[in-house]
Design a protein around this motif. Sequence first.
Motif, PDB file in Angstrom:
ATOM      1  N   MET A 100       0.761   2.899  -7.879  1.00 21.02           N
ATOM      2  CA  MET A 100       1.417   2.782  -6.579  1.00 21.02           C
ATOM      3  C   MET A 100       2.417   3.904  -6.351  1.00 21.02           C
ATOM      4  O   MET A 100       2.500   4.462  -5.241  1.00 21.02           O
ATOM      5  CB  MET A 100       2.103   1.417  -6.474  1.00 21.02           C
ATOM      6  N   CYS A 103       0.499   7.127  -5.726  1.00 20.74           N
ATOM      7  CA  CYS A 103      -0.165   7.065  -4.421  1.00 20.74           C
ATOM      8  C   CYS A 103       0.850   7.319  -3.303  1.00 20.74           C
ATOM      9  O   CYS A 103       0.561   8.021  -2.332  1.00 20.74           O
ATOM     10  CB  CYS A 103      -0.819   5.696  -4.225  1.00 20.74           C
ATOM     11  N   PHE A 104       2.041   6.762  -3.455  1.00 25.75           N
ATOM     12  CA  PHE A 104       3.092   6.983  -2.455  1.00 25.75           C
ATOM     13  C   PHE A 104       3.452   8.466  -2.370  1.00 25.75           C
ATOM     14  O   PHE A 104       3.595   9.026  -1.280  1.00 25.75           O
ATOM     15  CB  PHE A 104       4.336   6.159  -2.797  1.00 25.75           C
ATOM     16  N   ALA A 107       0.643  10.096  -0.511  1.00 29.89           N
ATOM     17  CA  ALA A 107       0.584   9.674   0.893  1.00 29.89           C
ATOM     18  C   ALA A 107       1.728  10.257   1.711  1.00 29.89           C
ATOM     19  O   ALA A 107       1.525  10.781   2.807  1.00 29.89           O
ATOM     20  CB  ALA A 107       0.597   8.144   0.968  1.00 29.89           C
ATOM     21  N   THR A 113      -1.891   7.411   5.183  1.00 34.36           N
ATOM     22  CA  THR A 113      -1.871   6.104   4.534  1.00 34.36           C
ATOM     23  C   THR A 113      -3.066   6.024   3.598  1.00 34.36           C
ATOM     24  O   THR A 113      -4.192   6.372   3.985  1.00 34.36           O
ATOM     25  CB  THR A 113      -1.931   4.961   5.563  1.00 34.36           C
ATOM     26  N   LEU A 114      -2.829   5.600   2.360  1.00 36.09           N
ATOM     27  CA  LEU A 114      -3.905   5.424   1.396  1.00 36.09           C
ATOM     28  C   LEU A 114      -4.280   3.951   1.341  1.00 36.09           C
ATOM     29  O   LEU A 114      -3.435   3.088   1.106  1.00 36.09           O
ATOM     30  CB  LEU A 114      -3.484   5.911   0.006  1.00 36.09           C
ATOM     31  N   LEU A 116      -6.334   1.213  -0.615  1.00 40.26           N
ATOM     32  CA  LEU A 116      -6.959   0.942  -1.908  1.00 40.26           C
ATOM     33  C   LEU A 116      -7.687  -0.391  -1.850  1.00 40.26           C
ATOM     34  O   LEU A 116      -7.185  -1.358  -1.259  1.00 40.26           O
ATOM     35  CB  LEU A 116      -5.906   0.909  -3.025  1.00 40.26           C
ATOM     36  N   TYR A 151       4.767  -0.277   1.110  1.00 38.26           N
ATOM     37  CA  TYR A 151       3.383  -0.662   0.852  1.00 38.26           C
ATOM     38  C   TYR A 151       3.110  -2.060   1.386  1.00 38.26           C
ATOM     39  O   TYR A 151       4.032  -2.821   1.715  1.00 38.26           O
ATOM     40  CB  TYR A 151       3.098  -0.628  -0.652  1.00 38.26           C
ATOM     41  N   LYS A 208       2.757   1.561   6.862  1.00 35.58           N
ATOM     42  CA  LYS A 208       2.958   1.588   5.424  1.00 35.58           C
ATOM     43  C   LYS A 208       2.202   2.790   4.837  1.00 35.58           C
ATOM     44  O   LYS A 208       1.154   3.191   5.350  1.00 35.58           O
ATOM     45  CB  LYS A 208       2.443   0.308   4.766  1.00 35.58           C
ATOM     46  N   ILE A 210       0.919   2.794   1.727  1.00 35.05           N
ATOM     47  CA  ILE A 210      -0.169   2.288   0.884  1.00 35.05           C
ATOM     48  C   ILE A 210      -0.525   0.873   1.338  1.00 35.05           C
ATOM     49  O   ILE A 210       0.363   0.030   1.533  1.00 35.05           O
ATOM     50  CB  ILE A 210       0.228   2.235  -0.608  1.00 35.05           C
ATOM     51  N   VAL A 212      -3.158  -2.184   0.035  1.00 35.44           N
ATOM     52  CA  VAL A 212      -4.122  -2.661  -0.964  1.00 35.44           C
ATOM     53  C   VAL A 212      -4.743  -3.933  -0.416  1.00 35.44           C
ATOM     54  O   VAL A 212      -4.038  -4.902  -0.118  1.00 35.44           O
ATOM     55  CB  VAL A 212      -3.447  -2.940  -2.309  1.00 35.44           C
TER      56      VAL A 212
END
Length: 213
Positions: A100, A103-104, A107, A113-114, A116, A151, A208, A210, A212
């Motif tokens: 996380m 990824c942040f 991103a 924005t990713l 997942l 996130y 956000k 990220i 998920v």
Amino acid sequence: VVIGGHSVQDEEPKYGLSVTGIVHPEKVLKNHGCQEGEVLILTKPLGTGIVNTAIKGEIASKEAYEEAVLVMSTLNKYAGEIIVSFNPSACTDITGFGLMGHCFEMAEGSDKTLVLYKDKIPYLKSAREYAELGLIPAGSYKNREYLEGKYCLEEVEPYLEDILFDPQTSGGLLFSIGAKEAVSVMEELSKLEIESSIIGEVKARDSKFIIVK
């Protein structure tokens, strides 16, 4: 340029090394610059921090120990050599900030924005068991605190949430690449001992960084 490094506050004495080197200016893999519509590929499973906590507590099984050692002792050099030939838009390694956190980093640097997909995220077999026992590294809570508000987790089970924030030792590479190139790069990565996985995709910037789901 001096990059990288770790800060450690511990009672135990440590032996450290300083490593310097050179890189071709046209072959630098940046940790930002991923583009909307690209896919995200992770080259190692998660969970080494959790399993290492179990090892330190002397409750890890022989199988869990050997699996973690295999993952941590496998160099990213091999996956890296494959990746550079496909010219990814962005690439980073998953270490102390967990999946996380890194990824942040990607991103935010890309203003994207990713997304997942929880069912696609690989982790060590024993990491779920030990996470459910509460064997969570202190760094995991710090990662979670730092990323608060950045996130969104949609129906993610507690054990997987812990794995997502788990600080990794010698974690894999996370990179962003076009969907067409992803097919070929996955074919090459499949020849390595450690399995790689497509875990998500890059979307336009949302509220956000990220998601998920």
